[in-house]
Design a protein around this motif. Sequence first.
Motif, PDB file in Angstrom:
ATOM      1  N   VAL A  21      62.812 -16.238  79.194  1.00 32.47           N
ATOM      2  CA  VAL A  21      64.591 -16.196  79.286  1.00 32.47           C
ATOM      3  C   VAL A  21      64.147 -15.739  80.862  1.00 32.47           C
ATOM      4  O   VAL A  21      63.787 -14.286  80.751  1.00 32.47           O
ATOM      5  N   PRO A  22      64.190 -15.570  81.455  1.00 23.91           N
ATOM      6  CA  PRO A  22      64.752 -15.668  83.076  1.00 23.91           C
ATOM      7  C   PRO A  22      65.100 -14.818  83.696  1.00 23.91           C
ATOM      8  O   PRO A  22      66.967 -14.719  82.772  1.00 23.91           O
ATOM      9  N   ARG A  23      64.846 -14.091  84.177  1.00 20.73           N
ATOM     10  CA  ARG A  23      65.602 -12.370  84.751  1.00 20.73           C
ATOM     11  C   ARG A  23      66.746 -12.900  85.351  1.00 20.73           C
ATOM     12  O   ARG A  23      66.528 -14.337  85.789  1.00 20.73           O
ATOM     13  N   ARG A  24      68.302 -12.813  85.251  1.00 18.44           N
ATOM     14  CA  ARG A  24      69.158 -13.507  85.920  1.00 18.44           C
ATOM     15  C   ARG A  24      69.707 -14.317  85.299  1.00 18.44           C
ATOM     16  O   ARG A  24      69.877 -15.112  86.222  1.00 18.44           O
ATOM     17  N   GLY A  25      69.011 -14.741  83.990  1.00 16.83           N
ATOM     18  CA  GLY A  25      69.164 -16.371  83.280  1.00 16.83           C
ATOM     19  C   GLY A  25      69.537 -16.355  82.111  1.00 16.83           C
ATOM     20  O   GLY A  25      69.943 -15.266  81.327  1.00 16.83           O
TER      21      GLY A  25
END
Lengths: 115, 820
Positions: A21-25
């Motif tokens: 899961v991407p950071r800030r995503g």
Amino acid sequence: MNALVKEPTVTWTDVGAVTDVPRRGARRVPSPRGDIAVFRTGDGQVFALIDACPHKGGPLSQGIVHGSTVTCPLHGRVIDLATGEATGVDRGTGCAPVVPLEVRDGRLFLGLVGG
Amino acid sequence: MTASRERLVVIGNGMAGCRAVEDILKRSPDRYEITIFGAEPRVNYNRIMLSPVLAGEKSFDDIVINDAAWYADNAITLHAGRAVTAIDRARKVVEAEGDLTVAYDKLILATGSDPVRLPLPGADLKGVVTFRDLDDVDQMVAAADAGGAAVVIGGGLLGLEAAYGLARRGMKATVVHLMDVLMERQLDSAAGFLLTEALAERGVETVLSAQSEAILGEDGKVTGLKLQDGRVLPCSILVMAVGIRPSTALARACNLPVGRGVMVDDQMRTGDADIYAVGECAEHRGIAYGLVAPIWDMCKTLAASLTGDEAATYEGSLLSTRLKVSGVDVFSAGAFAGGEGCEDIVFRDAGRGVYKRVVLQDGKVAGAVLFGDAADGGWYFDLMRQGADVRGIRETLIFGQAITEGLSGLDPSAAVAAMSDDQEVCGCNGVCKGQITGAIAAQGLTTLDAVRGVTKASASCGSCTPLVEKLLKLTLGDGFQAQTGPAPMCKCTHHTHDLVRQAILAQDLKSIPAVMQAMEWTTPEGCASCRPALNYYLVCAWPGEYQDDKQSRFINERVHANIQKDGTYSVVPRMWGGMTTPDELRAIADVADKFSIPAVKVTGGQRIDLLGVKKDDLPAVWADLNAAGMVSGHAYAKGLRTVKTCVGSDWCRFGTQDSTGLGMRLEKFMWGSWTPAKVKLGVSGCPRNCAEATCKDVGVICVDSGFEIHIGGAAGLHIRGTEVLTRVASEDEAVWTICALVQLYREQGWYLERIYKWMDRVGLDAIKAVMADETERRALYDRFSYSQRFARIDPWAERVAGRHAEEFNPLSRRLEFAPA
């Protein structure tokens, strides 16, 4: 959350690595109750909500994540990732259900019922 | 010494083992006959001070905790450099190398932890070390003496201290970190960014989000590290600092319960009533600690239970971290998890390189990150441990203990009134309270802007604005008028769009965290309003250089399609100047059939919209459109959208110029450009204006003598006709002028401000003046052309090729069961 964990039939299902899961995503997990949105904040915290804004059902997983909130892409409601509730002037207008989520050894587990 | 004394054996001569013995001796000096086994052939030293030893800031003698005399004075038998090989619980003896057997009544396991070694190819090469004991330090020092480059795998506390130490010793040091933030467990991304910068200033380079693939060597010696992306970092020494693992082999071998560490209860007792464990080898309530403070707490409890005080319990520790790198003050404690009742207080001081963030939850301190000034770390940590209610000191909390306690009991207005006239209000411009109140009275100032203009107070960073406003209120009473004029960008900053854009250029700010620090953002990472704005400003300021931050883009620009009310997307391929071909139309029809796209619509911008595409299908839809020669129409972008044209002199009996050709030329040159808000162009071949150019952001009306360039139309929320900017004679001039105009708008427009609003704000005359200046117009055109070199790239083709694939695929397959 405790009330949810008490369910005796909860099974924990591995849906991927935290770093998927991407950071800030966010990423989506399809389920029989519709998509589940799994978020990861800039500080590395992870949260899971049913992927539907309490306002008009917008896919929260597609919003901009800032701090521990997400802004819905459809009409800009700001949703608290920990509680699923609308914040600010929209406080009290509804809530995206929280999905039980645990992290074990860098993997994400969602709490499901059934089996 | 009497025979009646109980025999205590301690396995581990490190920080935990010796502190436990010290604590026991303090409570009951004569109770035990003590034997200590140490794996290292030396006396007990302060392991956490190995970093300063490596950096050459301390010597080994400086970090010895207990010298040989201590062991002698306390009648402790030390077996240093002699490893224990087994524990025989039935006979209650420990066995050590060299056929040594020592009997115990009570046994303490303080075996600490082992550094994790990554199982990379080449991990056994000479010059590959961990950072755990003095031998490791000696190896690193020897490598540094030979000069060259060092690579450290692991951007945690230990890895950074190792890298800093090696850099201090003259090596070119590079830290390779798997995550995208250094010390990601302790720091938020804002502090992590500052740390990366501060380390760079101290000669430590950082490679983030980097996966190590293999360690390279020659003649059995390390020569470099190969990353998964193919990069090779040459080095003569490689340090693995990727974590520690509790050392549990002995406990396991004698069948004590072991989880991650040796399991202990609240008295530090293992599964055997006579065997205790303490320090990094122990696991208490599911946690194995790797920091020193919990070890001290555990030792205290252990000493109590071993000296008869069974009431003492260890309840676990809250953790705080400090980085030991000279001149880089970093402190972290607690959690930054958001949630209900959570609130961030952020303070930044760009001049001093300070970032402070305190997280409050339900009126209590839940966590703190301090960078650049960590003096108050202990205070926040105390407040956190006490669970103190800080609502009463919320206003001043972030400024630290001295200020908070100095002002306690005063309400904010009274505190301002109580300030003496020579107390400084504005640190940036050195303005005292007396100067401000004096100017207000003498010159009849009534607004913040007026005070700024006369005294400069709060005119720079703006952080003292609330204080200056209070002074105005205090001096004027009811005569005070609240601030008018340009509003700040958003609630995360005091600054206007213009000021932020100026700073980006003037201070060479090239990332969102850099802007937030320099401009003293009041939130840790901005909001959904300022992040996209900053991302655009950086894209515009540093073409080809700035790394676009995908997570700071609105969904449509992230997935290059328009989100619809049901969460599906619409896809609009580009049709240059509104022209298309039978092949393109066939391809669109085929795509619509193949993906069961429910709606196909002709748009107002002379293109075709495919509505209701599922997100997962987007890349495949684009692949088919790409194959037919079509690219993204950017119908989703704050950027150039369409160029609407009429058929012009090619077909029309009234056409004066080739309006279709000019439209296509403009679109082919300008496509892909990002702008503050959407930009639509129109080119009409005669004043009958079939392309409706006079309600576009930029329009062209062709006339016999040339081209009329129009600006500032809109047909959305507001309906406006354009104004005429200028008339030019040739098509070339028309293209140059329009590109220069759009560049001026790109550089001056506030994010989300359409061209007509920008025009109203700065004035048509001002725009005309710039465009009339040949040199300036030329420079604008050149900047636009340069920027376009990096912009004319089809984002669809990139994603078809696999870029950001995670954006389009679900995280996992469809779940069988519903969430609880």
